[in-house]
Design an enzyme around this catalytic site. Structure first.
Site, PDB file in Angstrom:
ATOM      1  N   TYR A  10       0.794  -1.244   0.056  1.00 17.25           N
ATOM      2  CA  TYR A  10      -0.140  -0.042   0.045  1.00 17.25           C
ATOM      3  C   TYR A  10       0.858   1.301  -0.126  1.00 17.25           C
ATOM      4  CZ  TYR A  10      -3.834  -3.307   1.441  1.00 17.25           C
ATOM      5  OH  TYR A  10      -4.650  -3.956   1.704  1.00 17.25           O
ATOM      6  N   HIS A  43       0.118 -11.634   2.275  1.00 14.87           N
ATOM      7  CA  HIS A  43      -0.659 -10.857   1.526  1.00 14.87           C
ATOM      8  C   HIS A  43      -1.365 -11.606   0.445  1.00 14.87           C
ATOM      9  CE1 HIS A  43      -1.838  -6.389   0.071  1.00 14.87           C
ATOM     10  NE2 HIS A  43      -2.812  -7.208  -0.032  1.00 14.87           N
TER      11      HIS A  43
END
Length: 267
Positions: A39, A97
């Protein structure tokens, strides 16, 4: 559930935008924050937390290891870099992730490395994200279900992922829902609108309350104070059986997140 049922998501929020969102959420009483290495906002989140004055002990911070950092040589170092950006000695939860594309790094290798990070005190809990049933089987074989706090998966009224959810529950793995509002698409649904009117609630509150009522943790994001406050109130909303049936009928396997070269073969 060993993780908070309600928290703040920060996907796609960067720079001053994510700082403002996190600070506002913390002011409103949010205490769980979800981020990820990819991110590119961990440093800003660390800054927002530091400037908020909220004690670290009150917070539940989640980050996620990116695919490039899954090897045993890189994983722990990358997590230490994340901690530095977040200005903390530990995170409460660290997730893988995405599974390693083409299984380049075996599940066993990166989960053993993540478990080692837990033993070193870098993370309180560990978990997985975007894992299918075959991948969850490998994860359990590697570190045991008791060491997997959650599987964070795309889950919305249009993608209810029952097969994966049921399997995870049977094996003691909790589920965290992301993309719960289906990129805002579910907010325009007539069925959701009817339920919202019935409860004098917002469409977002109905969807979040539905997900939490199913036993999932949710991490909605927003940049607007009124939406952050409104989403938070979903925790108090209780849907009845009629509402739940109506939402169950919306399931149409409409998956929105399936990046090429990254997504596994979905169940």
């Amino acid at each position: 559930m060993t993780i908070p049922a309600f928290g703040l998501g920060t996907f796609r929020l960067k720079g001053d935008v994510v700082i403002a969102s996190v600070k506002t959420a913390l002011e409103l009483g949010y205490r769980a924050i979800d981020t990820a290495q990819i991110y590119d906002n961990e440093a800003e989140i660390g800054q927002a937390i530091a400037e908020s004055g909220v004690p670290r002990s009150e917070l539940f911070i989640t980050t996620k290891i990116w695919t490039e950092n899954l090897s045993k040589e890189k994983l722990i170092q990358s997590l230490k870099a994340s901690l530095e950006k977040l200005r903390t000695d530990y995170v409460d939860l660290t997730l893988i992730h995405w599974p390693s594309p083409n299984d380049d790094v075996p599940v066993e290798e990166y989960l053993h490395a993540l478990l080692e990070a837990k033993k070193e005190g870098l993370t309180r809990q560990i978990g997985i994200s975007n894992f299918t049933i075959p991948l969850m089987e490998k994860a359990i074989a590697a570190v045991g279900a008791e060491n997997i706090a959650t599987n964070q998966i795309e889950l919305s009224p249009y993608l209810q992922n029952r097969k994966v959810v049921d399997w995870a529950k049977q094996h003691g793995i909790s589920v965290t829902s992301y993309m719960t509002l289906a990129y805002g698409k579910a907010l325009k649904d007539e069925v959701i609108a009817r339920i919202a009117a019935k409860h004098k609630a917002t469409e977002a509150q109905v969807i979040l309350a539905w997900a939490m009522g199913e036993g999932y943790a949710v991490i909605p994001s927003s940049t607007k104070r009124e939406n952050l406050a409104s989403n938070q109130q979903a925790q108090a909303l209780r849907l009845d059986d009629e509402d739940k049936k109506a939402i169950a009928a919306l399931d149409c396997n409409d998956r929105l997140v399936s990046p090429e070269g990254l997504a596994p073969q979905w169940d």
